[in-house]
Write a protein that holds these residues in place. Structure first.
Motif, PDB file in Angstrom:
ATOM      1  N   GLY A 190       8.056   8.026   6.509  1.00  0.00           N
ATOM      2  CA  GLY A 190       6.846   7.602   7.217  1.00  0.00           C
ATOM      3  C   GLY A 190       7.084   7.169   8.648  1.00  0.00           C
ATOM      4  N   LEU A 191       8.330   6.900   9.003  1.00  0.00           N
ATOM      5  CA  LEU A 191       8.631   6.502  10.387  1.00  0.00           C
ATOM      6  C   LEU A 191       9.390   7.628  11.083  1.00  0.00           C
ATOM      7  CD1 LEU A 191       9.785   2.785   9.932  1.00  0.00           C
ATOM      8  CD2 LEU A 191       7.473   3.682  10.269  1.00  0.00           C
ATOM      9  N   LEU A 192       9.192   7.715  12.393  1.00  0.00           N
ATOM     10  CA  LEU A 192       9.898   8.721  13.193  1.00  0.00           C
ATOM     11  C   LEU A 192      10.818   8.011  14.175  1.00  0.00           C
ATOM     12  CD1 LEU A 192       6.879  11.030  14.168  1.00  0.00           C
ATOM     13  CD2 LEU A 192       8.507  11.396  12.298  1.00  0.00           C
ATOM     14  N   ARG A 223       0.804  -1.217   0.000  1.00  0.00           N
ATOM     15  CA  ARG A 223       0.000   0.000   0.000  1.00  0.00           C
ATOM     16  C   ARG A 223       0.838   1.269   0.000  1.00  0.00           C
ATOM     17  NH1 ARG A 223      -1.490   3.927  -0.657  1.00  0.00           N
ATOM     18  NH2 ARG A 223      -3.441   5.029  -0.306  1.00  0.00           N
ATOM     19  N   ASN A 224       2.100   1.189   0.419  1.00  0.00           N
ATOM     20  CA  ASN A 224       2.880   2.419   0.513  1.00  0.00           C
ATOM     21  C   ASN A 224       3.088   3.037  -0.860  1.00  0.00           C
ATOM     22  OD1 ASN A 224       3.209   2.718   3.256  1.00  0.00           O
ATOM     23  ND2 ASN A 224       4.955   1.331   3.324  1.00  0.00           N
ATOM     24  N   PRO A 225       2.635   4.272  -1.063  1.00  0.00           N
ATOM     25  CA  PRO A 225       2.781   4.891  -2.377  1.00  0.00           C
ATOM     26  C   PRO A 225       4.240   5.241  -2.669  1.00  0.00           C
ATOM     27  CG  PRO A 225       1.597   6.350  -0.853  1.00  0.00           C
ATOM     28  CD  PRO A 225       2.041   5.161  -0.079  1.00  0.00           C
ATOM     29  N   ASN A 226       4.535   5.360  -3.938  1.00  0.00           N
ATOM     30  CA  ASN A 226       5.886   5.713  -4.352  1.00  0.00           C
ATOM     31  C   ASN A 226       5.795   6.555  -5.631  1.00  0.00           C
ATOM     32  OD1 ASN A 226       8.649   5.796  -4.572  1.00  0.00           O
ATOM     33  ND2 ASN A 226       8.780   3.840  -5.630  1.00  0.00           N
ATOM     34  N   PRO A 227       6.199   7.818  -5.649  1.00  0.00           N
ATOM     35  CA  PRO A 227       6.769   8.575  -4.522  1.00  0.00           C
ATOM     36  C   PRO A 227       5.682   8.968  -3.511  1.00  0.00           C
ATOM     37  CG  PRO A 227       6.498  10.008  -6.422  1.00  0.00           C
ATOM     38  CD  PRO A 227       6.120   8.636  -6.868  1.00  0.00           C
ATOM     39  N   ASN A 228       6.118   9.322  -2.335  1.00  0.00           N
ATOM     40  CA  ASN A 228       5.188   9.587  -1.246  1.00  0.00           C
ATOM     41  C   ASN A 228       5.589  10.874  -0.530  1.00  0.00           C
ATOM     42  OD1 ASN A 228       3.285   9.311   0.734  1.00  0.00           O
ATOM     43  ND2 ASN A 228       4.187   7.504   1.694  1.00  0.00           N
ATOM     44  N   PRO A 229       5.232  12.043  -1.102  1.00  0.00           N
ATOM     45  CA  PRO A 229       5.676  13.286  -0.474  1.00  0.00           C
ATOM     46  C   PRO A 229       5.004  13.537   0.878  1.00  0.00           C
ATOM     47  CG  PRO A 229       4.328  13.738  -2.425  1.00  0.00           C
ATOM     48  CD  PRO A 229       4.472  12.251  -2.333  1.00  0.00           C
ATOM     49  N   ALA A 230       5.693  14.252   1.740  1.00  0.00           N
ATOM     50  CA  ALA A 230       5.140  14.600   3.051  1.00  0.00           C
ATOM     51  C   ALA A 230       3.900  15.460   2.863  1.00  0.00           C
ATOM     52  CB  ALA A 230       6.182  15.355   3.868  1.00  0.00           C
ATOM     53  N   ILE A 231       2.912  15.299   3.760  1.00  0.00           N
ATOM     54  CA  ILE A 231       1.707  16.124   3.692  1.00  0.00           C
ATOM     55  C   ILE A 231       1.579  17.026   4.922  1.00  0.00           C
ATOM     56  CG2 ILE A 231       0.475  14.571   2.149  1.00  0.00           C
ATOM     57  CD1 ILE A 231      -1.152  13.640   4.610  1.00  0.00           C
ATOM     58  N   GLY A 232       2.614  17.044   5.748  1.00  0.00           N
ATOM     59  CA  GLY A 232       2.569  17.929   6.911  1.00  0.00           C
ATOM     60  C   GLY A 232       3.866  17.852   7.689  1.00  0.00           C
ATOM     61  N   LEU A 233       3.902  18.629   8.765  1.00  0.00           N
ATOM     62  CA  LEU A 233       5.088  18.677   9.619  1.00  0.00           C
ATOM     63  C   LEU A 233       4.686  18.518  11.073  1.00  0.00           C
ATOM     64  CD1 LEU A 233       7.243  21.816   8.727  1.00  0.00           C
ATOM     65  CD2 LEU A 233       7.827  19.442   8.275  1.00  0.00           C
ATOM     66  N   PHE A 234       5.556  17.875  11.830  1.00  0.00           N
ATOM     67  CA  PHE A 234       5.435  17.918  13.282  1.00  0.00           C
ATOM     68  C   PHE A 234       6.441  18.936  13.787  1.00  0.00           C
ATOM     69  CE2 PHE A 234       4.271  13.333  12.510  1.00  0.00           C
ATOM     70  CZ  PHE A 234       2.913  13.533  12.684  1.00  0.00           C
ATOM     71  N   PHE A 235       6.002  19.737  14.749  1.00  0.00           N
ATOM     72  CA  PHE A 235       6.848  20.825  15.232  1.00  0.00           C
ATOM     73  C   PHE A 235       6.723  20.871  16.750  1.00  0.00           C
ATOM     74  CE2 PHE A 235       8.073  25.245  15.913  1.00  0.00           C
ATOM     75  CZ  PHE A 235       9.128  25.384  15.012  1.00  0.00           C
ATOM     76  N   PRO A 236       7.854  21.098  17.454  1.00  0.00           N
ATOM     77  CA  PRO A 236       7.763  21.086  18.916  1.00  0.00           C
ATOM     78  C   PRO A 236       6.862  22.198  19.455  1.00  0.00           C
ATOM     79  CG  PRO A 236      10.007  21.576  18.196  1.00  0.00           C
ATOM     80  CD  PRO A 236       9.215  21.298  16.970  1.00  0.00           C
ATOM     81  N   GLN A 265      13.528  22.717  14.430  1.00  0.00           N
ATOM     82  CA  GLN A 265      13.244  22.207  13.097  1.00  0.00           C
ATOM     83  C   GLN A 265      11.932  21.428  13.118  1.00  0.00           C
ATOM     84  OE1 GLN A 265      15.699  18.945  11.671  1.00  0.00           O
ATOM     85  NE2 GLN A 265      16.646  18.702  13.657  1.00  0.00           N
ATOM     86  N   GLY A 266      11.352  21.290  11.946  1.00  0.00           N
ATOM     87  CA  GLY A 266      10.142  20.494  11.829  1.00  0.00           C
ATOM     88  C   GLY A 266      10.487  19.105  11.326  1.00  0.00           C
ATOM     89  N   PHE A 267       9.574  18.166  11.487  1.00  0.00           N
ATOM     90  CA  PHE A 267       9.794  16.806  11.012  1.00  0.00           C
ATOM     91  C   PHE A 267       8.653  16.403  10.096  1.00  0.00           C
ATOM     92  CE2 PHE A 267      12.146  17.289  14.902  1.00  0.00           C
ATOM     93  CZ  PHE A 267      13.369  16.734  14.568  1.00  0.00           C
ATOM     94  N   GLN A 268       9.003  15.942   8.897  1.00  0.00           N
ATOM     95  CA  GLN A 268       7.991  15.657   7.887  1.00  0.00           C
ATOM     96  C   GLN A 268       7.044  14.549   8.326  1.00  0.00           C
ATOM     97  OE1 GLN A 268       9.596  14.924   3.988  1.00  0.00           O
ATOM     98  NE2 GLN A 268      11.136  16.518   4.190  1.00  0.00           N
ATOM     99  N   GLY A 296      17.752  18.285   4.160  1.00  0.00           N
ATOM    100  CA  GLY A 296      16.696  17.278   4.273  1.00  0.00           C
ATOM    101  C   GLY A 296      16.445  16.566   2.961  1.00  0.00           C
ATOM    102  N   GLU A 297      15.576  15.578   3.032  1.00  0.00           N
ATOM    103  CA  GLU A 297      15.288  14.734   1.868  1.00  0.00           C
ATOM    104  C   GLU A 297      13.817  14.815   1.536  1.00  0.00           C
ATOM    105  OE1 GLU A 297      14.034  10.926  -0.113  1.00  0.00           O
ATOM    106  OE2 GLU A 297      13.353  11.779   1.786  1.00  0.00           O
ATOM    107  N   SER A 298      13.470  14.707   0.248  1.00  0.00           N
ATOM    108  CA  SER A 298      12.071  14.572  -0.142  1.00  0.00           C
ATOM    109  C   SER A 298      11.975  13.814  -1.461  1.00  0.00           C
ATOM    110  CB  SER A 298      11.427  15.958  -0.282  1.00  0.00           C
ATOM    111  OG  SER A 298      10.085  15.821  -0.699  1.00  0.00           O
ATOM    112  N   CYS A 299      11.207  12.759  -1.457  1.00  0.00           N
ATOM    113  CA  CYS A 299      10.939  11.968  -2.666  1.00  0.00           C
ATOM    114  C   CYS A 299      12.198  11.660  -3.471  1.00  0.00           C
ATOM    115  CB  CYS A 299       9.910  12.680  -3.541  1.00  0.00           C
ATOM    116  SG  CYS A 299       8.287  12.714  -2.798  1.00  0.00           S
ATOM    117  N   GLY A 300      13.235  11.223  -2.791  1.00  0.00           N
ATOM    118  CA  GLY A 300      14.448  10.799  -3.491  1.00  0.00           C
ATOM    119  C   GLY A 300      15.410  11.924  -3.842  1.00  0.00           C
ATOM    120  N   HIS A 301      15.205  13.122  -3.283  1.00  0.00           N
ATOM    121  CA  HIS A 301      16.120  14.233  -3.530  1.00  0.00           C
ATOM    122  C   HIS A 301      16.704  14.698  -2.193  1.00  0.00           C
ATOM    123  CE1 HIS A 301      14.463  14.738  -7.625  1.00  0.00           C
ATOM    124  NE2 HIS A 301      13.319  14.431  -7.053  1.00  0.00           N
ATOM    125  N   LEU A 302      18.018  14.881  -2.162  1.00  0.00           N
ATOM    126  CA  LEU A 302      18.665  15.399  -0.956  1.00  0.00           C
ATOM    127  C   LEU A 302      18.922  16.887  -1.161  1.00  0.00           C
ATOM    128  CD1 LEU A 302      19.928  14.532   1.804  1.00  0.00           C
ATOM    129  CD2 LEU A 302      22.132  14.497   0.618  1.00  0.00           C
TER     130      LEU A 302
END
Lengths: 163, 392
Positions: B109-111, B54-67, B381-384, B261-267
């Motif tokens: 997808g994992l923290l 079920r895991n989509p590919n590519p799978n861009p972040a849809i939000g951020l966690f922030f302290p 910093q935020g975390f995707q 940071g990284e997103s969808c295979g890009h550093l």
């Protein structure tokens, strides 16, 4: 397969409630099940389709004719499929998944499965249980716990008023 | 509920391959909700093979966690109005104490999380999936290793397109060289497949700090600062190597403000080199030959509509000091879906890298708290957040 004689070959399909349908062989062989029968030479008379009723078969044949009339243009095929499925209710879609499975028609199967998923997307847990006839085997405590754990996924769910 | 004449939908639900075919096409949020349908559906939707498919590919972040300003609470900042994101650890507290936890890395997808406070004597590490709300505590690599932040760094390496298992890379300081002052390190790698740690290679000396690791291209990357080199550790070859030097204008030594940071295979890397109205977004080539510029960002339109980000007087070069920080660079399936998330005093905005237009992030609950926590860009910093059903 029948030799090219100039006139298109027609097949006769029989539903499980004994309705007969004529369909061009070129359209019917979108079904791998039918294509195998044709290739095995079993298509001389009437092809019995024991797992499909007349109403569903009529719909599938409409689809076969419609999609095979479109030249190799994935965009146009997709828009035909979307339009074809747009007015189908949930039970009809379920019938079509079973028919597509029996007839081994992967393109119809993919489109109908996607349509069912689209219908289900915002539905409540109760709706899914009723529609698919699934017994809730959670105890009330267990159910409350699993719902609490995924509370955020219950936001934006359609109100549960569908029969 | 099964009757003598089951309906077509009931038959579909009873045929495993038909049901899974439909379920695999559902959004992850709906699937997670349908775990409540029955125990059978719960086990089907939790099945590792199903989750992997079920895991989509590519799978861009849809939000951020922030302290937030409360230790046990994190803010969820969705990027899009129609896609909600879960609050992390709302119901489960893996630490078992009231001091909460910190996210130290987000990876496909994992923290990777650590129990707080920062210099706790014996913190716990866990790998957490915020979508499924499941976590798994990591065993200690070695009884003698102190899980102390200053002497031991952990990084997560997870690529659902390659494997449903993840790795954790642990770099621990064994000693500090008497003459050189260099630290002596040892690498260990944890595999979720075996549930155990393995020693990797020989001890080595380095001056770098192995914190804030970023996973990309089958390797964890650490950015050096100033004259310190940047490194990467390849999970497959288990080799530690140097990365090319950081780009940017020479002469600005105090590169305190950057995004890595990284997103969808890009550093990605951005360097804010002193007072300037813009910055470059760099990307690393897969063969590590160089950092190249993918986007040039000009902040003038953002500054114009957000004058609160200008501080102090005009600089001698006619430029001002700008208060902002890049929280994320997100690449979409299409180039025109790529955007930056920029923190300004009290809010965060989305800046599309192609159309060069800005939008505020959608309004969610706790607007007062969000404004308060976002007041000082550059501190946190935020975390995707990436939707995933991956098992931990």
């Amino acid at each position: 397969m029948a030799a090219e004689t100039g006139t298109p070959t027609t097949l006769t399909l029989k539903s499980n409630d004994d309705e007969l349908f004529s369909v061009a062989e070129s359209a019917a062989i979108l079904s791998v099940t039918i294509r195998n029968m044709v290739e095995d030479g079993c298509a001389g008379g009437v092809i019995p389709l024991d797992n499909v009723d007349g109403k569903t078969l009529a719909s599938v044949i409409t689809y076969m004719n419609g999609i095979s009339a479109i030249p190799a243009d994935e965009e146009k095929k997709k828009s035909y499929r979307d339009k074809f499925l747009s007015d189908k209710d949930f039970e009809t879609l379920a019938d079509m998944v079973l028919a597509a499975n029996y007839l081994n028609m992967s393109c119809l199967m993919d489109a109908v499965s996607a349509k069912i998923a689209q219908v289900m997307e915002k539905k409540s847990v109760g709706w899914v249980r009723r529609k698919f006839g699934i017994e809730n085997d959670y105890t009330p405590e267990e159910e409350a716990a699993v719902k609490e754990e995924h509370k955020w996924t219950f936001e934006g769910v359609e109100t549960d008023d569908d029969n | 509920m099964e009757s003598e004449h089951p309906t077509p939908a009931e038959i579909v639900a009873s045929i495993y391959h038909l049901l899974t075919r439909i379920l695999l096409l559902l959004p992850i949020k709906s699937l997670t909700r349908f775990k409540s349908v029955s125990k059978e559906w719960l086990s089907l939707i939790s099945d590792p093979e199903f989750c992997h498919l079920r895991n989509p590919n590519p799978n861009p972040a849809i939000g951020l966690f922030f302290p937030s300003d409360e230790p046990h609470r994190w803010l969820s900042l969705p990027f899009h109005a129609n896609r909600s994101i879960p609050p992390p650890f709302r119901s489960s507290e893996f630490t078992g104490d009231s001091l909460g936890f910190r996210i130290i890395q987000s990876c496909n997808g994992l923290l990777l999380c650590i129990s707080s406070p920062r210099y706790h004597k014996n913190p716990k590490y866990c790998v957490y999936n915020p979508t499924t709300n499941c976590f798994s505590e990591l065993p200690k690599p070695n009884e003698r290793i102190v899980f102390l932040n200053a002497v031991c760094w952990m990084s997560l390496a997870f690529d659902p397109a390659m494997s449903r298992h993840y790795n954790v890379v642990c770099l621990s300081i064994l000693s500090v060289g008497v003459n050189s002052g260099n630290k002596v390190f040892q690498i260990r790698v944890y595999s979720s497949e075996t549930g155990s740690w393995q020693l990797c290679g020989e001890q080595f000396e380095a001056t770098v700090n192995f914190d804030n690791g970023v996973y990309w291209n089958r390797a964890v990357h650490w950015l050096g600062s100033g004259k310190v080199d940047s490194f990467y550790f390849n999970i497959d070859t288990q080799v530690l190597d140097k990365m090319p030097k950081r780009p940017g204008r020479q002469g600005w030594n105090n590169r305190t403000d950057y995004y890595f940071g990284e997103s969808c295979g890009h550093l990605h890397l951005t360097e804010m080199t002193g007072p300037s109205i813009g910055f470059n977004v760099y990307e690393m080539r897969r063969d590590y030959s160089e950092w190249f510029v993918v986007h040039k960002v000009n902040l003038s339109s953002i500054v114009y509509s957000n004058p609160e980000m200008v501080v102090g007087r005009a600089h001698e070069f006619g430029l001002c000091n700008l208060v902002f920080s890049v929280l994320a660079i997100i690449r979409g399936e299409r180039e025109e879906d790529s955007f930056l998330v920029i923190q300004l005093p009290g809010k965060a905005i989305r800046y599309n890298l192609v159309s060069k237009t800005c939008e505020n992030l959608p309004v969610v609950e706790d607007t007062d708290m969000i404004e308060r926590c976002l007041m000082y860009p550059g501190i946190h910093q935020g975390f995707q957040y990436i939707e995933s059903l991956s098992c931990v």
